[in-house]
Design a protein around this motif. Structure first.
Motif, PDB file in Angstrom:
ATOM      1  N   GLY A  93       0.803  -1.215   0.000  1.00 52.65           N
ATOM      2  CA  GLY A  93       0.000   0.000   0.000  1.00 52.65           C
ATOM      3  C   GLY A  93       0.834   1.263   0.000  1.00 52.65           C
ATOM      4  N   ALA A  94       2.126   1.141   0.333  1.00 52.13           N
ATOM      5  CA  ALA A  94       3.017   2.299   0.337  1.00 52.13           C
ATOM      6  C   ALA A  94       3.694   2.517  -1.010  1.00 52.13           C
ATOM      7  CB  ALA A  94       4.082   2.127   1.419  1.00 52.13           C
ATOM      8  N   VAL A  95       3.385   1.657  -1.983  1.00 52.34           N
ATOM      9  CA  VAL A  95       4.088   1.688  -3.271  1.00 52.34           C
ATOM     10  C   VAL A  95       3.191   2.266  -4.361  1.00 52.34           C
ATOM     11  CG1 VAL A  95       5.211   0.294  -5.044  1.00 52.34           C
ATOM     12  CG2 VAL A  95       5.456  -0.316  -2.625  1.00 52.34           C
ATOM     13  N   ASP A  96       3.670   3.332  -4.989  1.00 55.05           N
ATOM     14  CA  ASP A  96       3.039   3.856  -6.201  1.00 55.05           C
ATOM     15  C   ASP A  96       3.507   2.994  -7.361  1.00 55.05           C
ATOM     16  OD1 ASP A  96       2.279   5.206  -8.472  1.00 55.05           O
ATOM     17  OD2 ASP A  96       3.216   7.104  -7.921  1.00 55.05           O
ATOM     18  N   PRO A  97       2.601   2.377  -8.145  1.00 59.07           N
ATOM     19  CA  PRO A  97       3.057   1.524  -9.243  1.00 59.07           C
ATOM     20  C   PRO A  97       4.065   2.196 -10.157  1.00 59.07           C
ATOM     21  CG  PRO A  97       0.702   1.268  -8.928  1.00 59.07           C
ATOM     22  CD  PRO A  97       1.133   2.391  -8.024  1.00 59.07           C
ATOM     23  N   GLY A  98       3.909   3.506 -10.368  1.00 67.36           N
ATOM     24  CA  GLY A  98       4.860   4.202 -11.220  1.00 67.36           C
ATOM     25  C   GLY A  98       6.264   4.217 -10.660  1.00 67.36           C
ATOM     26  N   GLY A  99       6.386   4.110  -9.345  1.00 73.16           N
ATOM     27  CA  GLY A  99       7.696   4.106  -8.720  1.00 73.16           C
ATOM     28  C   GLY A  99       8.477   2.834  -8.931  1.00 73.16           C
ATOM     29  N   LEU A 100       7.814   1.792  -9.475  1.00 74.29           N
ATOM     30  CA  LEU A 100       8.502   0.530  -9.730  1.00 74.29           C
ATOM     31  C   LEU A 100       9.147   0.482 -11.114  1.00 74.29           C
ATOM     32  CD1 LEU A 100       5.996  -2.055  -8.190  1.00 74.29           C
ATOM     33  CD2 LEU A 100       8.011  -1.010  -7.144  1.00 74.29           C
ATOM     34  N   ALA A 101       9.088   1.568 -11.853  1.00 75.53           N
ATOM     35  CA  ALA A 101       9.652   1.591 -13.209  1.00 75.53           C
ATOM     36  C   ALA A 101      11.109   1.134 -13.265  1.00 75.53           C
ATOM     37  CB  ALA A 101       9.512   2.994 -13.814  1.00 75.53           C
ATOM     38  N   PRO A 102      11.967   1.449 -12.277  1.00 72.06           N
ATOM     39  CA  PRO A 102      13.355   0.987 -12.352  1.00 72.06           C
ATOM     40  C   PRO A 102      13.493  -0.536 -12.327  1.00 72.06           C
ATOM     41  CG  PRO A 102      13.161   2.787 -10.776  1.00 72.06           C
ATOM     42  CD  PRO A 102      11.773   2.370 -11.129  1.00 72.06           C
ATOM     43  N   LEU A 103      12.442  -1.249 -11.940  1.00 65.17           N
ATOM     44  CA  LEU A 103      12.516  -2.708 -11.865  1.00 65.17           C
ATOM     45  C   LEU A 103      12.121  -3.390 -13.165  1.00 65.17           C
ATOM     46  CD1 LEU A 103      10.895  -3.327  -8.345  1.00 65.17           C
ATOM     47  CD2 LEU A 103      13.171  -2.452  -8.917  1.00 65.17           C
ATOM     48  N   ALA A 104      11.857  -2.620 -14.209  1.00 64.05           N
ATOM     49  CA  ALA A 104      11.428  -3.192 -15.486  1.00 64.05           C
ATOM     50  C   ALA A 104      12.430  -4.218 -15.989  1.00 64.05           C
ATOM     51  CB  ALA A 104      11.249  -2.083 -16.520  1.00 64.05           C
ATOM     52  N   HIS A 105      11.905  -5.277 -16.597  1.00 68.82           N
ATOM     53  CA  HIS A 105      12.710  -6.345 -17.202  1.00 68.82           C
ATOM     54  C   HIS A 105      13.604  -7.043 -16.169  1.00 68.82           C
ATOM     55  CE1 HIS A 105      11.207  -4.755 -20.952  1.00 68.82           C
ATOM     56  NE2 HIS A 105      11.750  -3.579 -20.691  1.00 68.82           N
ATOM     57  N   SER A 106      13.079  -7.186 -14.956  1.00 69.30           N
ATOM     58  CA  SER A 106      13.785  -7.890 -13.894  1.00 69.30           C
ATOM     59  C   SER A 106      13.007  -9.141 -13.496  1.00 69.30           C
ATOM     60  CB  SER A 106      13.945  -6.989 -12.661  1.00 69.30           C
ATOM     61  OG  SER A 106      14.725  -5.856 -12.932  1.00 69.30           O
ATOM     62  N   TYR A 107      13.640  -9.930 -12.633  1.00 68.81           N
ATOM     63  CA  TYR A 107      12.970 -11.076 -12.027  1.00 68.81           C
ATOM     64  C   TYR A 107      12.720 -10.717 -10.571  1.00 68.81           C
ATOM     65  CZ  TYR A 107      14.629 -13.420 -16.212  1.00 68.81           C
ATOM     66  OH  TYR A 107      14.883 -13.764 -17.516  1.00 68.81           O
TER      67      TYR A 107
END
Length: 264
Positions: free
Chosen positions: A67-81
């Protein structure tokens, strides 16, 4: 999510428990980032974070409160496992154009199996800093083997890699991919055309002896459908201890595609 220094930030006392060390397999990733400085650390805020991601060599551990995570803030994790509790699946689904589950297996070294003797023309030995060029000569298909050490030079100079060489040319490498405590999670690569000749087993044997001398235990993580890796693990005396799922995530979802690389 904002990027933090790789060293444990203030207020880390609570979130460190989300990624417990002392476990085989991906549990070594967080220790590796702290020990080597290779990798990245993100949090929803710099002090007292409620959600944290730790990444290295394309693998990410995600924990805390989704709940503390904005989905847009996860962009650096793109193409990861990404390995994360199930409660993070909705935010991952919102953040990326695809998420694909990938079943993984964790093995732990037991009684060392006798390593086969390779061709007499092959030398099996630890790598040194001078072997960085040899690591590069493995070719682009094997370049990933050095990613967790920052590249060929970091791997060669790490003191945690064994190789099989013929006429000075590298044929197979086995290395500690994530340096944890008490487990060192290992990885192996062999050039095409040199497989099934005992080279990988010989390198694994030398590496595991070194790991034992350091007072640690080798672990082995592979895809459930990677039959060659599973056979090699069993042949080297490893035993299966658990299975888990991590998620291959794609590009940022269209709604978040215009974020800066930092994700801030």
């Amino acid at each position: 999510m904002i990027e933090l220094p790789r060293r444990t930030p203030r207020g880390a006392g609570s979130w460190a428990t989300w990624f417990p060390s002392g476990r085989p397999g991906p549990g070594a990733l967080t220790d590796h980032v702290r020990r080597t400085g290779v990798g990245r650390l993100w949090a929803d805020r710099p002090q007292g974070p409620r959600a944290v991601a730790v990444g290295c060599a394309g693998y990410v551990l995600l924990g805390g409160d989704p709940g503390a995570v904005d989905p847009g803030g996860l962009a650096p994790l793109a193409h990861s496992y990404v390995a994360a509790p199930d409660r993070f699946l909705p935010v991952l689904a919102a953040a990326f154009d695809r998420i694909v589950p990938w079943e993984r297996m964790v093995w732990v070294g037991g009684e060392p199996a006798p390593a086969p003797s390779p061709d007499p023309a092959v030398t099996v030995r630890p790598l040194t800093r001078d072997d960085a060029r040899s690591v590069r000569e493995l070719g682009p298909g094997a370049a990933w083997i050095g990613d967790s050490w920052g590249g060929p030079l970091g791997l060669a100079a790490s003191g945690h890699c064994w190789g099989a060489f013929r006429d000075g040319r590298p044929l197979s490498l086995a290395c500690t991919y994530f340096l944890g405590d008490p487990y060192e999670d290992i990885a192996v690569v062999t050039v095409p055309g040199e497989r099934r000749r005992g080279l990988a087993s010989a390198c694994v044997g030398g590496l595991c002896a070194d790991i034992a001398a350091r007072g640690r235990t080798p672990s082995w993580t592979c895809s459930r459908d990677n039959e060659p890796s599973r056979r090699l693990a069993a042949k080297a005396g490893f035993r299966l201890v658990r299975e888990y799922v991590h998620y291959a995530v794609g590009a940022p979802a269209p709604a978040y595609g215009k974020l800066s690389p930092s994700g801030v």
